[in-house]
Write a protein that holds these residues in place. Structure first.
Motif, PDB file in Angstrom:
ATOM      1  N   THR A 171      -0.389  -4.338   4.713  1.00  0.00           N
ATOM      2  CA  THR A 171      -1.259  -4.017   3.583  1.00  0.00           C
ATOM      3  C   THR A 171      -2.487  -4.915   3.566  1.00  0.00           C
ATOM      4  OG1 THR A 171       0.609  -3.233   2.253  1.00  0.00           O
ATOM      5  CG2 THR A 171      -1.385  -3.873   1.070  1.00  0.00           C
ATOM      6  N   ASP A 203      -6.831  -1.561  11.330  1.00  0.00           N
ATOM      7  CA  ASP A 203      -5.854  -0.487  11.498  1.00  0.00           C
ATOM      8  C   ASP A 203      -4.443  -1.081  11.487  1.00  0.00           C
ATOM      9  OD1 ASP A 203      -4.317   1.693  12.151  1.00  0.00           O
ATOM     10  OD2 ASP A 203      -5.245   2.051  14.110  1.00  0.00           O
ATOM     11  N   TRP A 204      -3.685  -0.844  10.421  1.00  0.00           N
ATOM     12  CA  TRP A 204      -2.368  -1.440  10.287  1.00  0.00           C
ATOM     13  C   TRP A 204      -1.350  -0.843  11.253  1.00  0.00           C
ATOM     14  CZ3 TRP A 204       1.925   1.457   8.908  1.00  0.00           C
ATOM     15  CH2 TRP A 204       1.680   2.728   8.361  1.00  0.00           C
ATOM     16  N   CYS A 226      -3.852  -6.418   6.044  1.00  0.00           N
ATOM     17  CA  CYS A 226      -4.722  -6.017   7.158  1.00  0.00           C
ATOM     18  C   CYS A 226      -5.522  -4.768   6.793  1.00  0.00           C
ATOM     19  CB  CYS A 226      -3.892  -5.767   8.413  1.00  0.00           C
ATOM     20  SG  CYS A 226      -3.255  -7.267   9.197  1.00  0.00           S
ATOM     21  N   LYS A 227      -4.860  -3.791   6.184  1.00  0.00           N
ATOM     22  CA  LYS A 227      -5.546  -2.561   5.790  1.00  0.00           C
ATOM     23  C   LYS A 227      -6.663  -2.858   4.797  1.00  0.00           C
ATOM     24  CE  LYS A 227      -4.884   2.003   3.738  1.00  0.00           C
ATOM     25  NZ  LYS A 227      -3.947   2.975   3.160  1.00  0.00           N
ATOM     26  N   ASP A 251       0.822  -1.190   0.000  1.00  0.00           N
ATOM     27  CA  ASP A 251       0.000   0.000   0.000  1.00  0.00           C
ATOM     28  C   ASP A 251       0.876   1.268   0.000  1.00  0.00           C
ATOM     29  OD1 ASP A 251      -1.532   2.221   1.781  1.00  0.00           O
ATOM     30  OD2 ASP A 251      -2.971   0.996   0.665  1.00  0.00           O
TER      31      ASP A 251
END
Length: 339
Positions: free
Chosen positions: A227, A235-236, A229-230, A138
């Motif tokens: 990324t 919330d990364w 997780c996002k 990301d």
């Protein structure tokens, strides 16, 4: 005799092939700018490489960090980032074969000096494009790591050539850089090297604020996991992530010493389904190491988990989403599940 259809002719004579594979790998490595120091009775150690050793008989190498070895052509491919033909040409043109005396300046290991980071390039565009376009990380995450000075594009002159690499930096508690790993910013690049005086105790770290830390073998996997997780809406920035730069827990142990509030550890080592021991026995190096580390930290009272990537590693999980979009939701859930 007519050439067989589809058969590729190697562009080297038998004499050249003999010369390539009879070149002393230590002489060749030194000619390429590598420095060697005392190893053991059978090997010399390549400085700032972690566990890379060259055999004194001059016919091969072995890297304990990656549990892989090979001959001089494999060495040139892996550590100079060359394709096979280019690697063979590099060996052939090195003139190391012509040495009549193999005087290898073996150095005793000296105390680690201060790390000097490689110069930063005029901009980070090439590395930013590599991480976001090739590795699919990301852009916000890459940008934040660059803003913190944990990732940047280095520019060095090595053996007369300008080389730009992706630099991953680890800091101590006073904000002093103590570790820097370089990686070639290209899809096919195999170049990886730790900068001189790097200390793997201070691994690449993504800061968090929770009681949980995720541990990875490589910085790219840590950022890929963030990324994923996002993409799942998590919330990364919440959890910590630490990269070892190898199969180890040295950086994790130091991190836990300086973050006593962290009590949960998630081991995110590679899924080496094709791994083998030296005798050919199948061996999943990453997952076997994860089991060992879990047992050790369990004994210390930590709450531990193992999160196994469904692909070779978390970056492969991420890039696979763009190859097979239907797997996107499943991969995100695997990476972002609440443990």
């Amino acid at each position: 005799m007519p050439q067989q259809a589809g058969r590729r002719i190697m562009p080297f004579t038998e004499e050249q092939m003999r010369q390539i594979y009879n070149t002393n790998i230590i002489d060749f490595a030194i000619a390429q700018g590598f420095e060697v120091e005392k190893g053991d009775r059978a090997t010399v150690h390549v400085k700032n490489s972690g566990g890379l050793y060259l055999f004194k008989h001059g016919r091969g190498f072995y890297c304990f960090a990656e549990e892989k070895g090979g001959d001089i052509v494999d060495f040139a491919m892996r550590y100079l980032g060359l394709e096979k033909i280019g690697a063979m040409e590099a060996v052939l043109g090195s003139r190391a074969y012509e040495l009549t005396a193999h005087a290898v300046p073996i150095q005793e290991k000296s105390p680690r000096g201060d790390l000097v980071l490689p110069p930063r390039d005029r901009d980070d565009r090439r590395v930013f494009a590599y991480l976001t376009k090739t590795r699919r990380i990301d852009p916000e995450i890459v940008g934040e790591m660059m803003r913190q000075g944990r990732v940047y594009q280095s520019r060095q002159e090595i053996n007369g050539k300008i080389r730009c690499n992706c630099a991953f930096v680890g800091y101590d508690g006073d904000g002093k850089p103590r570790y820097c790993a370089l990686r070639g910013p290209g899809a096919g690049s195999k170049f990886r090297q730790d900068v001189e005086h790097s200390d793997k105790t201070y691994g690449f770290t993504m800061e968090g604020r929770s009681r949980r830390v995720y541990e990875f073998e490589a910085p790219i996997d840590a950022m890929s996991h963030a990324t994923l997780c996002k993409m799942q809406g998590i919330d990364w920035r919440k959890d910590y992530r630490v990269s070892e730069g190898c199969l180890s827990s040295r950086a994790l142990k130091h991190f836990l010493e300086t973050h006593p509030e962290v009590r949960e550890i998630v081991f995110c080592y590679d899924n080496d389904t094709d791994g083998k021991l030296a005798d050919g026995t199948p061996h999943n190096h990453g997952q076997e190491r994860a089991k060992q580390e879990k047992a050790y930290f369990d004994s210390l009272g930590f709450v531990t988990y193992i999160q196994t990537p469904t692909e070779k590693d978390f970056n492969k999980m991420l890039t696979s989403l763009y190859e097979q979009p239907e797997l996107k939701k499943e991969a995100c859930e695997d990476a972002g599940q609440e443990l």
